[in-house]
Design an enzyme around this catalytic site. Structure first.
Site, PDB file in Angstrom:
ATOM      1  N   ASP A   1       5.833  -1.107  -0.841  1.00 45.55           N
ATOM      2  CA  ASP A   1       7.129  -0.527  -0.451  1.00 45.55           C
ATOM      3  C   ASP A   1       6.848   0.761   0.307  1.00 45.55           C
ATOM      4  O   ASP A   1       5.686   1.042   0.634  1.00 45.55           O
ATOM      5  CB  ASP A   1       8.008  -0.299  -1.697  1.00 45.55           C
ATOM      6  CG  ASP A   1       9.484  -0.508  -1.391  1.00 45.55           C
ATOM      7  OD1 ASP A   1       9.997   0.209  -0.515  1.00 45.55           O
ATOM      8  OD2 ASP A   1      10.123  -1.390  -2.007  1.00 45.55           O
TER       9      ASP A   1
ATOM     10  N   HIS B   1      11.067  -1.724   4.296  1.00 44.23           N
ATOM     11  CA  HIS B   1      10.339  -1.183   3.128  1.00 44.23           C
ATOM     12  C   HIS B   1       8.839  -1.083   3.376  1.00 44.23           C
ATOM     13  O   HIS B   1       8.050  -1.269   2.449  1.00 44.23           O
ATOM     14  CB  HIS B   1      10.609  -2.057   1.890  1.00 44.23           C
ATOM     15  CG  HIS B   1      11.984  -1.864   1.322  1.00 44.23           C
ATOM     16  ND1 HIS B   1      12.302  -0.859   0.426  1.00 44.23           N
ATOM     17  CD2 HIS B   1      13.152  -2.539   1.536  1.00 44.23           C
ATOM     18  CE1 HIS B   1      13.582  -0.927   0.106  1.00 44.23           C
ATOM     19  NE2 HIS B   1      14.125  -1.934   0.765  1.00 44.23           N
TER      20      HIS B   1
ATOM     21  N   ASP C   1      14.529  -7.670   2.352  1.00 43.69           N
ATOM     22  CA  ASP C   1      15.743  -6.914   2.005  1.00 43.69           C
ATOM     23  C   ASP C   1      15.837  -5.617   2.786  1.00 43.69           C
ATOM     24  O   ASP C   1      14.834  -5.052   3.215  1.00 43.69           O
ATOM     25  CB  ASP C   1      15.746  -6.601   0.501  1.00 43.69           C
ATOM     26  CG  ASP C   1      14.522  -5.791   0.074  1.00 43.69           C
ATOM     27  OD1 ASP C   1      13.410  -6.112   0.557  1.00 43.69           O
ATOM     28  OD2 ASP C   1      14.678  -4.849  -0.718  1.00 43.69           O
ATOM     29  N   GLU C   2      17.056  -5.164   2.937  1.00 46.97           N
ATOM     30  CA  GLU C   2      17.371  -3.822   3.444  1.00 46.97           C
ATOM     31  C   GLU C   2      16.519  -3.450   4.657  1.00 46.97           C
ATOM     32  O   GLU C   2      15.932  -2.376   4.717  1.00 46.97           O
ATOM     33  CB  GLU C   2      17.160  -2.793   2.316  1.00 46.97           C
ATOM     34  CG  GLU C   2      18.107  -3.035   1.163  1.00 46.97           C
ATOM     35  CD  GLU C   2      17.826  -2.141  -0.043  1.00 46.97           C
ATOM     36  OE1 GLU C   2      18.807  -1.753  -0.695  1.00 46.97           O
ATOM     37  OE2 GLU C   2      16.666  -1.849  -0.350  1.00 46.97           O
TER      38      GLU C   2
ATOM     39  N   THR D   1      11.450   1.225  -9.800  1.00 44.86           N
ATOM     40  CA  THR D   1      10.926   2.371 -10.549  1.00 44.86           C
ATOM     41  C   THR D   1      11.020   3.705  -9.792  1.00 44.86           C
ATOM     42  O   THR D   1      10.205   4.583 -10.018  1.00 44.86           O
ATOM     43  CB  THR D   1       9.463   2.105 -10.958  1.00 44.86           C
ATOM     44  OG1 THR D   1       8.690   1.883  -9.761  1.00 44.86           O
ATOM     45  CG2 THR D   1       9.347   0.905 -11.864  1.00 44.86           C
TER      46      THR D   1
HETATM   47  C1  ACM Z   1      16.622  -4.880  -3.584  1.00 50.86           C
HETATM   48  O1  ACM Z   1      17.091  -4.438  -4.642  1.00 50.86           O
HETATM   49  N1  ACM Z   1      16.513  -4.115  -2.521  1.00 50.86           N
HETATM   50  C2  ACM Z   1      16.186  -6.247  -3.489  1.00 50.86           C
END
Ligand code: ACM
Length: 628
Positions: free
Chosen positions: A197, A271, A347-348, A486
């Site tokens: 990430d 990410h 994602d995102e 986390t």
């Molecule tokens: C996520 O919670 N960004 C998959």
């Protein structure tokens, strides 16, 4: 004489108590019938397995029993031991791959399964039938008896997972093993390892050494994620860590022994700031000053799920070098993890830098696509091709649906269940992990008690989750997960606090029959498991004992409404600057709060004793809460 007269009565009472010892299992088995009597575990107990494939579980069981009892039980290949582990030569269809039967009576215990995984789960149930002292790592005194019981058990879903994010904070391989051991006890069979990430790249890629020499380390920072100071020029990056290939193989093996398969996640194309700190040329702006982010204010969130990245964290989909990079990464990942799935994130992904990039513009023209969103579809399809060439299947967050993805891709529904519903309707396999029920990073108690984070999720709500939405063909729902991000979880101890008891609740959602779900019954079992977790040294939240405090404004007046998550709690409160106790006002129905600069203080009691935390809210906080 008197003493003798009472003896039969005492014995009868003892027998009645023994007979009524409640069996408190999590997750609840499919069928359970408690019988009278019990089996006493002694140093003369024998443990046997009828098939060499049962030996690993038998050895594990002996180890678990020997530590707290001080016995030296040694499993043998045998057919009639006092604890006998048998594998069916003709499979019992009902039990499937992971089911088992457990028959315990005064003479002994028989565990039967089709496969070792079933024996492993039978062992977990057996351990939960023993007193909590079984969790001790050194010899202790206890009544080592197993109540007579007949159990037939098998899971509702084949995919029962927990995700741990090791990027925002690094968790050592020992921590990860302990966490895997804990979830395996709850009959979870999937550990989703979020390895990369913006805040750290955690897996060694030998052909791309800077991913870990640079990407695994960031500057040390304290304070809330999203509010921390930027790295200073030349500041040493001392905080982080990564797993070598040997570490990964060790964890994979450890997990396999516990019937846990590991799904690695390499989160792309968004990410990816840690990867870009190592190889900035893979981004659009190629900023050589890109750093592994320590949790600064690097994105602006607009509340409706849309956002703007203030620092680029996306790979450039128009650069062939990116696919060469990914091919190297996935070659090594595919070789390390036997699981057929590789999670590729998706994602995102902020597309603002793609919009400005001439290479991306040219690629869009060439592909004849008008929306920058569709570039993600192009990227994901390329990634799927890379995985396929290595014999792996693509799994991604529900955003992968937006740019178009092949029907073979599996979708992890996280933004509610909507993505999962759409995906299943399109014929994709789906794993359900909606924020609304399954996000273990959300606060579980009052946000003035628990350190606040983006959102809130009570254990009771997690327990109420139904993974198969109405109108969806259940065959597409592989199962579900709980996800622990986390950002604000720096230690394993706190990871446990966030995970339990919600992961107990979710274990029942994913394992037990839907018809058997019962919150009041679960609460009793959960409380037994609090004591077992104490004995095992596992942390958990007791937020279920805190009052749920809501406020609302009606005609300019502030109203208070409270409830308890578990039955049998009494809620007391004060608004007069006194510490509340069980002589204060007892809450029973919505009340109008007094005008003025009051403070509300709330406590809960059970059976006349305080339980749970004190909740303190200023007038300002009460009014803010009304606006929510
Ligand atoms: C996520 O919670 N960004 C998959």
């Amino acid at each position: 004489m008197k003493k003798l007269l009472f003896l039969p009565l005492v014995l009868a009472l003892a027998a009645a108590t023994a007979q009524n010892t409640p069996i408190h299992l999590i997750p609840q088995p499919v069928e359970i019938q408690q019988l009278t009597g019990s089996f006493a575990l002694t140093k003369a107990t024998t443990i046997g397995f009828d098939n060499p494939a049962g030996q690993t579980v038998a050895d594990m069981l002996a180890q678990k029993l020997n530590a707290p009892t001080g016995f030296a039980l040694k499993p043998q290949r045998a057919l009639k031991s006092s604890i006998q582990l048998n594998l069916n030569s003709t499979p019992n269809e009902k039990l499937g791959k992971e089911g088992y039967t457990l028959d315990a009576g005064p003479k002994g215990v028989v565990l039967t399964a089709n496969q070792p995984a079933g024996l492993f789960y039978g062992m977990q149930t057996l351990l939960q039938l023993l007193p909590k002292e079984i969790e001790s790592k050194t010899p202790v005194q206890a009544n080592w008896s197993i109540p007579a019981v007949k159990i037939t058990d098998y899971p509702r879903f084949g995919w029962r997972g927990i995700m741990l994010d090791v990027s925002r904070h690094f968790f050592s391989k020992e921590d990860v093993k302990k966490y895997i051991d804990e979830i395996a006890r709850l009959k979870y069979n999937t550990f989703h390892w979020h390895l990369t990430d913006d805040n750290g790249w955690r897996i060694e890629i030998k052909s791309l050494p800077k991913l870990t020499s640079v990407g695994a380390w960031r500057v040390a920072r304290a304070g809330r994620f999203g509010e921390r100071a930027d790295p200073k020029p030349g500041e040493p990056t001392t905080y982080g860590g990564f797993y070598t290939h040997d570490d990964i193989r060790e964890v994979v093996r450890y997990a396999q022994e516990r019937n846990v398969t590991i799904v690695p996640e390499i989160d792309v194309p968004g990410h990816s700031m840690a990867a870009l700190a190592a190889y900035p040329e893979l981004s659009c702006t190629k900023n050589p000053d890109t750093k592994v982010n320590p949790g600064t204010h690097f994105a602006d969130w607009y509340g409706n799920g849309t956002f703007k990245m203030n620092i680029e964290n996306t790979l450039n989909p128009s650069d062939e070098k990116v696919y060469e990079f990914l091919d190297k990464v996935f070659t090594e990942v595919a070789a390390l993890f036997p699981n057929p799935y590789i999670h590729v994130g998706g994602d995102e992904c902020y597309k603002g830098y793609w919009k400005e990039d001439p290479g991306c513009q040219a690629l869009m023209k060439k592909l004849n696509i008008r929306h920058v969103e569709d570039l993600q579809g192009y990227f994901m399809n390329r990634v799927e091709g890379i995985l396929k060439a290595k014999g792996k299947k693509l799994l991604g967050w529900d955003e992968i649906l937006e740019g178009g993805i092949s029907p073979e891709a599996t979708v992890m529904s996280w933004r509610g269940t909507k993505g999962g519903i759409e995906a299943a309707q399109m014929g994709h396999d789906v794993v359900m992990t909606p924020t609304t029920f399954a996000y273990l990073d959300y606060t579980q108690g009052d946000p003035t008690v628990d350190p606040p984070i983006y959102a809130h999720l009570r254990c009771k709500k997690s327990y109420s989750f139904e993974p198969v939405p109405d109108g969806v063909d259940p065959k597409y729902i592989l199962g579900g997960q709980g996800n622990l991000w986390t950002e604000q979880v720096p230690t394993l101890r706190y990871a446990e606090y966030m995970t339990y008891p919600r992961a107990w609740a979710l274990s029942e959602v994913y394992w037990s029959p839907k018809e058997k779900k019962n919150w009041e019954d679960f609460v009793q079992r959960m409380e037994t498991h609090f004591a077992r977790a104490d004995a095992a040294g596992i942390n958990y939240s007791r937020a279920i004992y805190d009052a749920i405090v809501r406020t609302s404004m009606k005609d300019g007046k502030l109203w208070l409404e409270m409830e308890a998550e578990v039955p049998g709690l009494d809620i007391y409160y004060s608004t007069d600057e006194t510490m509340p106790d069980d002589h204060s006002a007892k809450y029973s129905a919505p009340v109008e709060l007094p005008e003025g600069p009051i403070t509300l203080r709330v406590v809960t009691y059970r059976n006349g004793k305080p339980i749970g935390h004190l909740i303190t809210l200023s007038r300002e906080q009460l009014e803010q809460r009304a606006g929510r």
